[in-house]
Design an enzyme around this catalytic site. Sequence first.
Site, PDB file in Angstrom:
ATOM      1  N   THR A 128     -58.522   9.470   1.813  1.00  0.00           N
ATOM      2  CA  THR A 128     -58.250  10.071   0.552  1.00  0.00           C
ATOM      3  C   THR A 128     -59.018   9.214  -0.424  1.00  0.00           C
ATOM      4  O   THR A 128     -58.742   7.860  -0.590  1.00  0.00           O
ATOM      5  CB  THR A 128     -56.788  10.444   0.269  1.00  0.00           C
ATOM      6  OG1 THR A 128     -56.307  10.989   1.654  1.00  0.00           O
ATOM      7  CG2 THR A 128     -56.590  11.022  -0.651  1.00  0.00           C
ATOM      8  N   PRO A 130     -59.708   9.130  -5.270  1.00  0.00           N
ATOM      9  CA  PRO A 130     -58.804   9.449  -6.357  1.00  0.00           C
ATOM     10  C   PRO A 130     -59.497  10.769  -6.786  1.00  0.00           C
ATOM     11  O   PRO A 130     -58.760  11.484  -7.592  1.00  0.00           O
ATOM     12  CB  PRO A 130     -59.186   8.162  -7.409  1.00  0.00           C
ATOM     13  CG  PRO A 130     -59.325   7.231  -6.566  1.00  0.00           C
ATOM     14  CD  PRO A 130     -60.012   7.681  -5.267  1.00  0.00           C
ATOM     15  N   GLU A 244     -53.294  13.018  14.527  1.00  0.00           N
ATOM     16  CA  GLU A 244     -52.329  12.745  13.265  1.00  0.00           C
ATOM     17  C   GLU A 244     -51.456  13.968  13.051  1.00  0.00           C
ATOM     18  O   GLU A 244     -50.318  13.770  12.581  1.00  0.00           O
ATOM     19  CB  GLU A 244     -53.306  12.578  12.196  1.00  0.00           C
ATOM     20  CG  GLU A 244     -52.887  12.185  10.945  1.00  0.00           C
ATOM     21  CD  GLU A 244     -53.549  11.548   9.732  1.00  0.00           C
ATOM     22  OE1 GLU A 244     -53.026  11.417   8.646  1.00  0.00           O
ATOM     23  OE2 GLU A 244     -54.714  11.380   9.916  1.00  0.00           O
ATOM     24  N   ARG A 245     -52.091  15.285  13.090  1.00  0.00           N
ATOM     25  CA  ARG A 245     -51.075  16.225  12.619  1.00  0.00           C
ATOM     26  C   ARG A 245     -50.076  16.495  13.395  1.00  0.00           C
ATOM     27  O   ARG A 245     -48.986  16.921  13.097  1.00  0.00           O
ATOM     28  CB  ARG A 245     -52.013  17.521  12.377  1.00  0.00           C
ATOM     29  CG  ARG A 245     -53.024  17.257  10.980  1.00  0.00           C
ATOM     30  CD  ARG A 245     -54.174  18.367  10.923  1.00  0.00           C
ATOM     31  NE  ARG A 245     -54.914  17.898   9.646  1.00  0.00           N
ATOM     32  CZ  ARG A 245     -55.911  18.263   9.474  1.00  0.00           C
ATOM     33  NH1 ARG A 245     -56.812  19.042  10.406  1.00  0.00           N
ATOM     34  NH2 ARG A 245     -56.710  17.943   8.236  1.00  0.00           N
ATOM     35  N   GLY A 342     -22.810  17.623  -5.092  1.00  0.00           N
ATOM     36  CA  GLY A 342     -22.868  16.406  -6.185  1.00  0.00           C
ATOM     37  C   GLY A 342     -23.222  15.346  -5.358  1.00  0.00           C
ATOM     38  O   GLY A 342     -24.153  14.496  -5.913  1.00  0.00           O
ATOM     39  N   ASN A 368     -50.782  21.670   3.095  1.00  0.00           N
ATOM     40  CA  ASN A 368     -50.505  22.897   3.879  1.00  0.00           C
ATOM     41  C   ASN A 368     -51.151  24.157   3.619  1.00  0.00           C
ATOM     42  O   ASN A 368     -51.648  24.907   4.392  1.00  0.00           O
ATOM     43  CB  ASN A 368     -48.814  23.261   3.614  1.00  0.00           C
ATOM     44  CG  ASN A 368     -47.888  22.498   4.445  1.00  0.00           C
ATOM     45  OD1 ASN A 368     -48.318  21.462   5.091  1.00  0.00           O
ATOM     46  ND2 ASN A 368     -46.701  22.905   4.502  1.00  0.00           N
ATOM     47  N   GLU A 369     -51.789  23.937   2.547  1.00  0.00           N
ATOM     48  CA  GLU A 369     -52.860  25.233   2.053  1.00  0.00           C
ATOM     49  C   GLU A 369     -53.915  24.907   2.608  1.00  0.00           C
ATOM     50  O   GLU A 369     -54.696  26.014   3.546  1.00  0.00           O
ATOM     51  CB  GLU A 369     -53.222  24.952   0.750  1.00  0.00           C
ATOM     52  CG  GLU A 369     -51.922  25.579  -0.530  1.00  0.00           C
ATOM     53  CD  GLU A 369     -50.841  24.424  -0.524  1.00  0.00           C
ATOM     54  OE1 GLU A 369     -49.582  24.753  -1.007  1.00  0.00           O
ATOM     55  OE2 GLU A 369     -51.072  23.148  -0.059  1.00  0.00           O
TER      56      GLU A 369
END
Length: 381
Positions: A128, A130, A244-245, A342, A368-369
């Site tokens: 990944t 930036p 990985e998934r 709470g 997820n998209e």
Amino acid sequence: MKRTLYETEHEDFRSAVREFLAREAWPHVDRFIDQRQLPREYWLAAGRQGLLGLEIPEEYGGSLAEDYRFNAVLNEEFAHVNMALASSTGIHFDVVMPYLVQLTTEEQRRRWLPGCVTGEIVTAIGMTEPSGGSDLAALRTSAERTAGGWVLNGAKTFITNGYNADLVIVAARTTPGSRSRGISLLVVEQGMDGFSRGRKLDKVGQPEADTAELFFENVFVPDENVIGTVDGGFGHMMTWLPQERIGSAVTNVAHARQILMETIEYAKERQAFGASIGSFQHNKFLLADLVTRIDVTQAFVDQCVLAHTRGELSSVEAAKAKWWSAEVQNRVLDHCVQLYGGYGYMNEQRVARAWRDARVTKIWAGSNEIMKELIGRELGL
């Protein structure tokens, strides 16, 4: 419904893992959070226990289970403690190791794998950037050919284990002007000139998982540190992303189930209006709904694990397991927080930390998209 995925040898392994976690993880969770990382003594202890070498052949110190169900057991038990333990350790033994075993030369394996088994070498993978997340083909980190190797420039972000990793597999563009066909995998080691790390990223959850930015400024990476085929890195990543998934899916379900079971016990004990809150029809129906969702999801994920064990899991099925398990996990944990009232919003409560820790599972390993996009393409849409 009784699970049929595991056999006696897997459950024996689970018992050993639980003993390890009872000794080396559960008593130290608060310290790991305060330090915002898993300390090296944890990694070395995991190495001594033989937990880091499930993907590594015996000649390099590993155990090479050749049965992904052992990986799944380990991921489940880490997730019962928390998601950070599962993600940090899982990146090392479950995500990075296949690259270092399957794509390396004999010299590379002898150089790196023994330390990976013992925990003396902690690993990470830098995909990944930036400028983009799930679109791996658009990465900008580049490596230019030079005498005896490559000159690496660029940056990575959101890298699990990035702050303390001794070895990072970095995806870099080695052929300008192309997308998926011009990417290679380079191994960057701690101490290389020009390799630096930014701050530990301040995440919403999982503080124990050290996550960092990585920077490469004219880093010389010798040819001996290239793994796989030059310009074939995208294909290599596509080969191993399903593991990985499915690993993510395994941890998602195990994590949600653990907290849900704790919440059910809380609902039996907590009193309101003279009765346990679990006895109220709304809460009873809600918990029935959540337990059913977990069980149904578990059945699908178990079948995916079995398929992967047989070498039959497709990238689309892995995408289904990843996105669906993340959705169910987050739905379940949100309701668990609500049932605690709470108290569920207090950081001292496991349910609150679990709720925070889980949010990223809908983003990492491909959002997820993007998972739905992959499934849609398979449908011809």
